[in-house]
Design an enzyme around this catalytic site. Structure first.
Site, PDB file in Angstrom:
ATOM      1  N   ASP A  54      -4.849   0.836  -8.833  1.00  0.00           N
ATOM      2  CA  ASP A  54      -6.254   0.452  -8.980  1.00  0.00           C
ATOM      3  C   ASP A  54      -6.604   0.177 -10.439  1.00  0.00           C
ATOM      4  OD1 ASP A  54      -6.147   1.161  -6.344  1.00  0.00           O
ATOM      5  OD2 ASP A  54      -7.080   3.117  -6.649  1.00  0.00           O
ATOM      6  N   GLU A  78       0.842  -1.200   0.000  1.00  0.00           N
ATOM      7  CA  GLU A  78       0.000   0.000   0.000  1.00  0.00           C
ATOM      8  C   GLU A  78       0.878   1.251   0.000  1.00  0.00           C
ATOM      9  OE1 GLU A  78      -3.102  -0.382  -1.096  1.00  0.00           O
ATOM     10  OE2 GLU A  78      -3.728  -1.517   0.663  1.00  0.00           O
ATOM     11  N   HIS A  79       0.485   2.224  -0.805  1.00  0.00           N
ATOM     12  CA  HIS A  79       1.233   3.478  -0.972  1.00  0.00           C
ATOM     13  C   HIS A  79       2.641   3.242  -1.521  1.00  0.00           C
ATOM     14  CE1 HIS A  79      -1.797   6.158   0.692  1.00  0.00           C
ATOM     15  NE2 HIS A  79      -2.070   5.173   1.531  1.00  0.00           N
ATOM     16  N   GLU A  92      -8.167  10.432 -13.294  1.00  0.00           N
ATOM     17  CA  GLU A  92      -8.174  10.597 -11.833  1.00  0.00           C
ATOM     18  C   GLU A  92      -7.307  11.802 -11.416  1.00  0.00           C
ATOM     19  OE1 GLU A  92      -9.286   8.090  -8.296  1.00  0.00           O
ATOM     20  OE2 GLU A  92      -9.225   7.321 -10.303  1.00  0.00           O
ATOM     21  N   GLY A 104     -16.013   5.169  -1.554  1.00  0.00           N
ATOM     22  CA  GLY A 104     -15.312   5.500  -0.319  1.00  0.00           C
ATOM     23  C   GLY A 104     -14.988   4.278   0.529  1.00  0.00           C
ATOM     24  N   ASP A 107       2.759   2.241  -4.971  1.00  0.00           N
ATOM     25  CA  ASP A 107       2.668   2.376  -6.445  1.00  0.00           C
ATOM     26  C   ASP A 107       3.308   3.677  -6.923  1.00  0.00           C
ATOM     27  OD1 ASP A 107       0.491   3.884  -5.450  1.00  0.00           O
ATOM     28  OD2 ASP A 107      -0.891   3.264  -7.037  1.00  0.00           O
ATOM     29  N   SER A 128     -11.924   0.734  -4.567  1.00  0.00           N
ATOM     30  CA  SER A 128     -11.678   1.278  -5.890  1.00  0.00           C
ATOM     31  C   SER A 128     -12.882   1.331  -6.817  1.00  0.00           C
ATOM     32  CB  SER A 128     -10.551   0.496  -6.550  1.00  0.00           C
ATOM     33  OG  SER A 128      -9.829   1.369  -7.316  1.00  0.00           O
ATOM     34  N   SER A 129     -13.954   1.919  -6.306  1.00  0.00           N
ATOM     35  CA  SER A 129     -15.098   2.173  -7.180  1.00  0.00           C
ATOM     36  C   SER A 129     -14.680   3.120  -8.307  1.00  0.00           C
ATOM     37  CB  SER A 129     -16.248   2.791  -6.383  1.00  0.00           C
ATOM     38  OG  SER A 129     -15.834   3.962  -5.721  1.00  0.00           O
ATOM     39  N   TYR A 170      -4.236  11.780   1.408  1.00  0.00           N
ATOM     40  CA  TYR A 170      -3.511  11.102   0.329  1.00  0.00           C
ATOM     41  C   TYR A 170      -2.554  12.043  -0.406  1.00  0.00           C
ATOM     42  CZ  TYR A 170      -2.729   7.894  -3.555  1.00  0.00           C
ATOM     43  OH  TYR A 170      -2.143   7.068  -4.477  1.00  0.00           O
TER      44      TYR A 170
HETATM   45  C1  GLA Z   1      -5.420   4.407  -3.628  1.00  0.00           C
HETATM   46  C2  GLA Z   1      -4.768   4.901  -4.915  1.00  0.00           C
HETATM   47  C3  GLA Z   1      -3.706   3.940  -5.390  1.00  0.00           C
HETATM   48  C4  GLA Z   1      -2.732   3.567  -4.283  1.00  0.00           C
HETATM   49  C5  GLA Z   1      -3.491   3.205  -3.005  1.00  0.00           C
HETATM   50  C6  GLA Z   1      -2.577   3.003  -1.836  1.00  0.00           C
HETATM   51  O1  GLA Z   1      -6.146   3.249  -3.858  1.00  0.00           O
HETATM   52  O2  GLA Z   1      -5.748   5.064  -5.915  1.00  0.00           O
HETATM   53  O3  GLA Z   1      -3.029   4.499  -6.497  1.00  0.00           O
HETATM   54  O4  GLA Z   1      -1.813   4.591  -4.059  1.00  0.00           O
HETATM   55  O5  GLA Z   1      -4.442   4.188  -2.652  1.00  0.00           O
HETATM   56  O6  GLA Z   1      -1.805   1.871  -2.019  1.00  0.00           O
END
Ligand code: GLA
Length: 339
Positions: free
Chosen positions: A152, A15-16, A140, A101, A18, A105-106, A202
């Site tokens: 995502d 996570e975080h 996005e 939310g 990418d 990843s909607s 974010y």
């Molecule tokens: C969200 C973002 C992704 C990624 C994640 C965290 O889902 O859309 O690009 O950074 O957070 O891993």
């Protein structure tokens, strides 16, 4: 009538990472967004968000900026046209079953489904899916205002049925990874706190990562030397440590899955959560309560999933663990497709 489906995703771990040139291990799920589309004379796009009972009308040739869900539709049309796809008038209607939310990843589900539907209406051939993921990511970033990475969109467009995919965000190479769960289960449970990228922490984390890269003289944090990263001023030292340790956990998870060692997989989920909470400061009380409830119910590991600051919790349940009310089983499902 053309119909296209874009799945949401679960990220098993990574996570975080990418947007930091690191590693992740997502899979598409069987929930997502379905778009119906048909050509419409006159050059207008008429888009209906069925779940909200709202409609947007704009010229296909010149979409202007808008907020909320309209930004996704207008941005997708604009980015497809900029990529040379002859998007003309169309009637679109969409609805989904990934809660907005929820951290599943909607957004990418909607982008992927819109792209496939609009390509089909235009009679255009589907471009390379990694390129399509980048296009969705521009929607996005440039239209919605969330500085999200490619996780995502790649998960929604390039996942494999029945497997997770290990993504290397430098090369964008994808490697299928089996999920030998046996009678164990992966579930998600909503924390009840909605996470909002553009307005949440974010973008702030992205700015911190950029600052850390600048201070270290590296292009992305995954290339940082751990000792140099540890000497950064707070909180940049902890942000960098999260990225470096999370990358290592992705490969440890891949090894655990290849070995069928599910207790080790659970421990890695816990370690990822602790790092996201303590080093990345991406947790909120509702998420902590949800993780604690899942652990009490017998989970082998649990962690926040997606961008954090709210959203869902992912847990790995051994046989016999209690299934809490509201928990949903998740398993790797096929990627975005025409229906
Ligand atoms: C969200 C973002 C992704 C990624 C994640 C965290 O889902 O859309 O690009 O950074 O957070 O891993």
């Amino acid at each position: 009538m053309i119909r296209a489906f874009g799945p949401g995703r679960v990220n098993l771990i990574g996570e975080h990472t990418d947007y930091n040139g690191g590693l992740a291990l997502p899979f598409a799920i069987d929930r997502g967004v379905t778009v119906e589309a048909e050509p419409l004379a006159g050059g207008e796009i008429r888009a209906e968000a069925r779940d909200l009972g709202e409609t947007d009308v704009f010229p296909a040739a010149a979409p202007e900026r808008a907020a909320g869900w309209r930004a996704f539709v207008r941005g997708t049309v604009a980015e497809l046209r900029a990529a040379g796809v002859p998007v003309a008038g169309a009637r679109l209607a969409f609805s989904g079953d990934v809660p907005v939310g929820s951290g599943l990843s909607s957004s990418a589900a909607l982008e992927a489904a819109l792209c496939l539907a609009l390509l089909a209406v235009a009679g255009a051939e589907e471009p390379d899916r990694t390129e399509l993921a980048k296009l969705c990511s521009r929607v996005e970033n440039d239209w919605v205002g969330a500085e999200t990475g490619l996780l995502d969109q790649l998960a929604s467009l390039r996942s494999r049925d029945g497997e997770a995919i290990r993504i290397d965000f430098i090369t964008l190479a994808l490697e299928p990874v089996p999920l030998p769960l046996g009678d164990w289960r992966l579930i998600t449970l909503e924390s009840g706190a909605e996470h909002v990228h553009a307005a949440g922490g974010y973008n702030e984390r992205r700015a911190e990562c950029r600052a850390a890269c600048e201070a270290l003289g590296v292009e992305h944090l995954s290339a940082a030397d751990p000792d140099a990263a540890a000497a950064l001023p707070a909180p940049l030292d902890r942000r960098a440590r999260h990225v470096l340790t999370e990358n290592a956990r992705v490969d440890a998870m891949v090894a655990a899955l290849h070995a069928g060692d599910l207790p080790a997989a659970g421990a890695l989920l816990d370690a990822s959560h602790a790092s996201l909470r303590d080093d990345y400061d991406a947790s909120v009380p509702a998420v902590e309560d949800t993780v604690a409830a899942l652990m009490r119910a017998g989970a082998a590991g649990a962690r926040m999933v997606g961008g954090g600051f709210g959203g869902s919790v992912l847990a790995l349940l051994p046989p016999g663990a209690e299934l809490l009310a509201g928990a949903t089983a998740v398993a790797p499902a096929p990627p975005a497709r025409r229906l």
